[in-house]
Design an enzyme around this catalytic site. Sequence first.
Site, PDB file in Angstrom:
ATOM      1  N   TYR A   1      -9.912 -24.984   3.570  1.00 30.63           N
ATOM      2  CA  TYR A   1      -9.671 -23.625   4.101  1.00 30.63           C
ATOM      3  C   TYR A   1      -9.924 -22.566   3.023  1.00 30.63           C
ATOM      4  CZ  TYR A   1      -6.994 -19.390   5.149  1.00 30.63           C
ATOM      5  OH  TYR A   1      -6.622 -18.079   5.306  1.00 30.63           O
TER       6      TYR A   1
ATOM      7  N   LYS B   1     -12.847 -19.601   2.676  1.00 30.90           N
ATOM      8  CA  LYS B   1     -12.538 -18.165   2.567  1.00 30.90           C
ATOM      9  C   LYS B   1     -13.131 -17.597   1.269  1.00 30.90           C
ATOM     10  CE  LYS B   1     -10.291 -15.940   5.029  1.00 30.90           C
ATOM     11  NZ  LYS B   1     -10.631 -15.202   6.290  1.00 30.90           N
TER      12      LYS B   1
ATOM     13  N   THR C   1      -7.551 -14.105   1.842  1.00 26.64           N
ATOM     14  CA  THR C   1      -6.259 -14.692   1.497  1.00 26.64           C
ATOM     15  C   THR C   1      -6.064 -14.822  -0.017  1.00 26.64           C
ATOM     16  OG1 THR C   1      -5.041 -16.787   1.634  1.00 26.64           O
ATOM     17  CG2 THR C   1      -7.400 -16.943   1.820  1.00 26.64           C
ATOM     18  N   ASP C   2      -4.801 -14.893  -0.420  1.00 26.66           N
ATOM     19  CA  ASP C   2      -4.518 -15.133  -1.847  1.00 26.66           C
ATOM     20  C   ASP C   2      -4.844 -16.574  -2.254  1.00 26.66           C
ATOM     21  OD1 ASP C   2      -2.426 -16.382  -0.450  1.00 26.66           O
ATOM     22  OD2 ASP C   2      -0.812 -15.419  -1.583  1.00 26.66           O
ATOM     23  N   GLU C   3      -5.050 -17.444  -1.239  1.00 25.16           N
ATOM     24  CA  GLU C   3      -5.294 -18.861  -1.557  1.00 25.16           C
ATOM     25  C   GLU C   3      -6.615 -19.070  -2.294  1.00 25.16           C
ATOM     26  OE1 GLU C   3      -4.305 -21.702   1.412  1.00 25.16           O
ATOM     27  OE2 GLU C   3      -2.672 -20.510   2.196  1.00 25.16           O
TER      28      GLU C   3
HETATM   29  P1  NAD Z   1      -5.055 -17.073  13.665  1.00 19.03           P
HETATM   30  O1  NAD Z   1      -5.472 -18.492  13.501  1.00 19.03           O
HETATM   31  O2  NAD Z   1      -3.736 -16.767  14.286  1.00 19.03           O
HETATM   32  O3  NAD Z   1      -6.163 -16.288  14.516  1.00 19.03           O
HETATM   33  C1  NAD Z   1      -7.523 -16.461  14.342  1.00 19.03           C
HETATM   34  C2  NAD Z   1      -8.255 -15.843  15.534  1.00 19.03           C
HETATM   35  O4  NAD Z   1      -9.674 -15.974  15.316  1.00 19.03           O
HETATM   36  C3  NAD Z   1      -7.950 -16.525  16.870  1.00 19.03           C
HETATM   37  O5  NAD Z   1      -7.726 -15.549  17.871  1.00 19.03           O
HETATM   38  C4  NAD Z   1      -9.202 -17.321  17.158  1.00 19.03           C
HETATM   39  O6  NAD Z   1      -9.447 -17.506  18.555  1.00 19.03           O
HETATM   40  C5  NAD Z   1     -10.266 -16.464  16.494  1.00 19.03           C
HETATM   41  N1  NAD Z   1     -11.471 -17.225  16.124  1.00 19.03           N
HETATM   42  C6  NAD Z   1     -11.527 -18.401  15.439  1.00 19.03           C
HETATM   43  N2  NAD Z   1     -12.797 -18.796  15.297  1.00 19.03           N
HETATM   44  C7  NAD Z   1     -13.568 -17.854  15.882  1.00 19.03           C
HETATM   45  C8  NAD Z   1     -14.961 -17.677  16.050  1.00 19.03           C
HETATM   46  N3  NAD Z   1     -15.835 -18.580  15.574  1.00 19.03           N
HETATM   47  N4  NAD Z   1     -15.424 -16.575  16.681  1.00 19.03           N
HETATM   48  C9  NAD Z   1     -14.556 -15.663  17.176  1.00 19.03           C
HETATM   49  N5  NAD Z   1     -13.223 -15.778  17.063  1.00 19.03           N
HETATM   50  C10 NAD Z   1     -12.735 -16.852  16.416  1.00 19.03           C
HETATM   51  O7  NAD Z   1      -5.178 -16.447  12.222  1.00 19.03           O
HETATM   52  P2  NAD Z   1      -4.289 -15.334  11.494  1.00 19.03           P
HETATM   53  O8  NAD Z   1      -3.134 -15.990  10.856  1.00 19.03           O
HETATM   54  O9  NAD Z   1      -4.094 -14.203  12.417  1.00 19.03           O
HETATM   55  O10 NAD Z   1      -5.294 -14.904  10.316  1.00 19.03           O
HETATM   56  C11 NAD Z   1      -6.242 -13.878  10.514  1.00 19.03           C
HETATM   57  C12 NAD Z   1      -7.058 -13.704   9.256  1.00 19.03           C
HETATM   58  O11 NAD Z   1      -6.221 -13.350   8.173  1.00 19.03           O
HETATM   59  C13 NAD Z   1      -7.808 -14.962   8.814  1.00 19.03           C
HETATM   60  O12 NAD Z   1      -9.072 -14.571   8.356  1.00 19.03           O
HETATM   61  C14 NAD Z   1      -6.961 -15.525   7.690  1.00 19.03           C
HETATM   62  O13 NAD Z   1      -7.764 -16.223   6.762  1.00 19.03           O
HETATM   63  C15 NAD Z   1      -6.408 -14.251   7.080  1.00 19.03           C
HETATM   64  N6  NAD Z   1      -5.100 -14.381   6.417  1.00 19.03           N
HETATM   65  C16 NAD Z   1      -4.040 -14.936   7.086  1.00 19.03           C
HETATM   66  C17 NAD Z   1      -2.796 -14.999   6.464  1.00 19.03           C
HETATM   67  C18 NAD Z   1      -1.598 -15.588   7.164  1.00 19.03           C
HETATM   68  O14 NAD Z   1      -0.545 -15.739   6.538  1.00 19.03           O
HETATM   69  N7  NAD Z   1      -1.663 -15.916   8.439  1.00 19.03           N
HETATM   70  C19 NAD Z   1      -2.651 -14.526   5.151  1.00 19.03           C
HETATM   71  C20 NAD Z   1      -3.757 -13.987   4.498  1.00 19.03           C
HETATM   72  C21 NAD Z   1      -4.978 -13.906   5.151  1.00 19.03           C
HETATM   73  O1  TDX Z   2       5.694 -28.152   8.574  1.00 21.08           O
HETATM   74  C1  TDX Z   2       5.488 -27.577   7.491  1.00 21.08           C
HETATM   75  N1  TDX Z   2       6.247 -27.896   6.399  1.00 21.08           N
HETATM   76  C2  TDX Z   2       6.065 -27.352   5.177  1.00 21.08           C
HETATM   77  O2  TDX Z   2       6.778 -27.672   4.226  1.00 21.08           O
HETATM   78  C3  TDX Z   2       4.440 -26.577   7.335  1.00 21.08           C
HETATM   79  C4  TDX Z   2       3.570 -26.185   8.490  1.00 21.08           C
HETATM   80  C5  TDX Z   2       4.287 -26.019   6.087  1.00 21.08           C
HETATM   81  N2  TDX Z   2       5.044 -26.389   5.039  1.00 21.08           N
HETATM   82  C6  TDX Z   2       4.833 -25.735   3.722  1.00 21.08           C
HETATM   83  C7  TDX Z   2       3.419 -25.740   3.198  1.00 21.08           C
HETATM   84  C8  TDX Z   2       3.341 -24.440   2.441  1.00 21.08           C
HETATM   85  O3  TDX Z   2       3.822 -24.619   1.113  1.00 21.08           O
HETATM   86  O4  TDX Z   2       5.169 -24.353   3.896  1.00 21.08           O
HETATM   87  C9  TDX Z   2       4.279 -23.503   3.173  1.00 21.08           C
HETATM   88  C10 TDX Z   2       3.576 -22.560   4.129  1.00 21.08           C
HETATM   89  O5  TDX Z   2       2.699 -23.347   4.920  1.00 21.08           O
HETATM   90  P1  TDX Z   2       1.752 -22.704   6.048  1.00 21.08           P
HETATM   91  O6  TDX Z   2       2.595 -21.942   7.016  1.00 21.08           O
HETATM   92  O7  TDX Z   2       0.871 -23.785   6.562  1.00 21.08           O
HETATM   93  O8  TDX Z   2       0.945 -21.609   5.205  1.00 21.08           O
HETATM   94  P2  TDX Z   2      -0.003 -21.720   3.926  1.00 21.08           P
HETATM   95  O9  TDX Z   2      -0.561 -23.080   3.771  1.00 21.08           O
HETATM   96  O10 TDX Z   2       0.771 -21.168   2.749  1.00 21.08           O
HETATM   97  O11 TDX Z   2      -1.172 -20.710   4.372  1.00 21.08           O
HETATM   98  C11 TDX Z   2      -0.840 -19.472   5.039  1.00 21.08           C
HETATM   99  O12 TDX Z   2      -0.879 -18.390   4.151  1.00 21.08           O
HETATM  100  C12 TDX Z   2      -2.113 -17.987   3.632  1.00 21.08           C
HETATM  101  C13 TDX Z   2      -1.824 -19.207   6.193  1.00 21.08           C
HETATM  102  O13 TDX Z   2      -1.812 -20.322   7.079  1.00 21.08           O
HETATM  103  C14 TDX Z   2      -3.208 -18.936   5.697  1.00 21.08           C
HETATM  104  O14 TDX Z   2      -4.067 -18.577   6.781  1.00 21.08           O
HETATM  105  C15 TDX Z   2      -3.137 -17.781   4.729  1.00 21.08           C
HETATM  106  O15 TDX Z   2      -4.398 -17.558   4.176  1.00 21.08           O
END
Ligand code: NAD
Ligand code: TDX
Length: 362
Positions: free
Chosen positions: A158, A162, A133-135
């Site tokens: 988190y 990562k 992630t960019d975080e």
């Molecule tokens: P998600 O939470 O929707 O899915 C995570 C999946 O991993 C689930 O299916 C869960 O059951 C599985 N999982 C969790 N713990 C596990 C374990 N110990 N063993 C096996 N499986 C396990 O997450 P997502 O949003 O699809 O993110 C996927 C990946 O991408 C993550 O690594 C996250 O850090 C990264 N990422 C997400 C975003 C975003 O915006 N969602 C952005 C950048 C990077």
């Molecule tokens: O109810 C809300 N109200 C609100 O203002 C929620 C859930 C979020 N927010 C804000 C917090 C953040 O500034 O919105 C923004 C986005 O929040 P999230 O959807 O929780 O995402 P973020 O914290 O930015 O992280 C996401 O992007 C990077 C993913 O959850 C991560 O897995 C990924 O790495």
Amino acid sequence: MKRNILVTGGAGFIGANFVRHMLESSDETRVVVLDSLTYAGNLENLSGLDEGRLKFVKGDITDSAVVDALFVDEKIDAVVNFAAESHVDRSILGPKAFIETNIMGTFVLLEAARKTWTSPEALKSCRFVHVSTDEVYGSLGDTGYFTEETPFSPNSPYSASKASSDHLVRAYFHTYGLPVLTTNCSNNYGPYQFPEKLIPLMVLNALDGKSLPVYGDGKNVRDWLYVTDHCKAIEAVLDKGRTGETYNIGGRCEMQNIEIVKLVCKEVDSLIEFDEGLSLRYPYEKPRETLIKYVTDRPGHDRRYAIDCDKIERELGWKPEVTFEEGMKKTIEWYVTERAWWEKILSGEYLKYYDAQYGNRG
Ligand code: NAD
Ligand code: TDX
């Protein structure tokens, strides 16, 4: 080239979109999904796929016996590691699972690859893509972008977990010559996203006339990428990336949270206007913007993320294709059509968690 890809976390949001994309993209690809089905994993995300080329294994990435056996039995020659605890708010409430899955789980996967891919041929042909992630880069001020050279400065449990996993991946390249690649991506949105994240949460609440909780002043900025664009970027890294490298992935689409919430409100209002009350059964008829509620800010809330994705564009020829307007239309349409998918999620156990966490906000 025939290959057996291990997709960890393939029943989650991005993982499931990636499995769908890869099975469509090449007949030569066989996918083994390893997922422990936490609250965020959902087998329905993988329904309707070609079972001849997809195997699902319920298991934990921290379980080395399961992971080691899979590498051998399934002749795994590529890994894409999505499995993670992914929600920042949950990491603030309880960091332990984040440390276990995101750090220890990645370590177990790296060890399995190191033990299995021992021949010079394997080290040349196999690939381990770690999805991050960019975080990890921390928070930006009003200007500037994250590049691959930006020092890590994670601010939540988190992002710290990562960042730690990213460092391990890097170390396995430099120490053992393992063929690894890391991607650091910005915020994704699209179908199958668990409705705890900003966009699906706001869409669902707006549809059903519930409160829209905006943290702090709502002016935090995220860089949004439609999920299929992310999947294509990962495919490009898997196929053409240079091992040992990291690639930033972003949408070149910076938005303030409050802008997004207002846009969701407008879209949902207009849907309802055209629906004539036939299939949409949403009780609330005032403009959705009246549902916005500013609530207590997230502790340590990063102010702004913005990705410089020049490197992947230049080296691998990838670029984001779906505009935010198109992506949001598709996403909202999907959640309207797939009400059964999310109603199931919002019932039962998850609902209890949801109320406990957000009840005092709404
Ligand atoms: P998600 O939470 O929707 O899915 C995570 C999946 O991993 C689930 O299916 C869960 O059951 C599985 N999982 C969790 N713990 C596990 C374990 N110990 N063993 C096996 N499986 C396990 O997450 P997502 O949003 O699809 O993110 C996927 C990946 O991408 C993550 O690594 C996250 O850090 C990264 N990422 C997400 C975003 C975003 O915006 N969602 C952005 C950048 C990077
Ligand atoms: O109810 C809300 N109200 C609100 O203002 C929620 C859930 C979020 N927010 C804000 C917090 C953040 O500034 O919105 C923004 C986005 O929040 P999230 O959807 O929780 O995402 P973020 O914290 O930015 O992280 C996401 O992007 C990077 C993913 O959850 C991560 O897995 C990924 O790495």
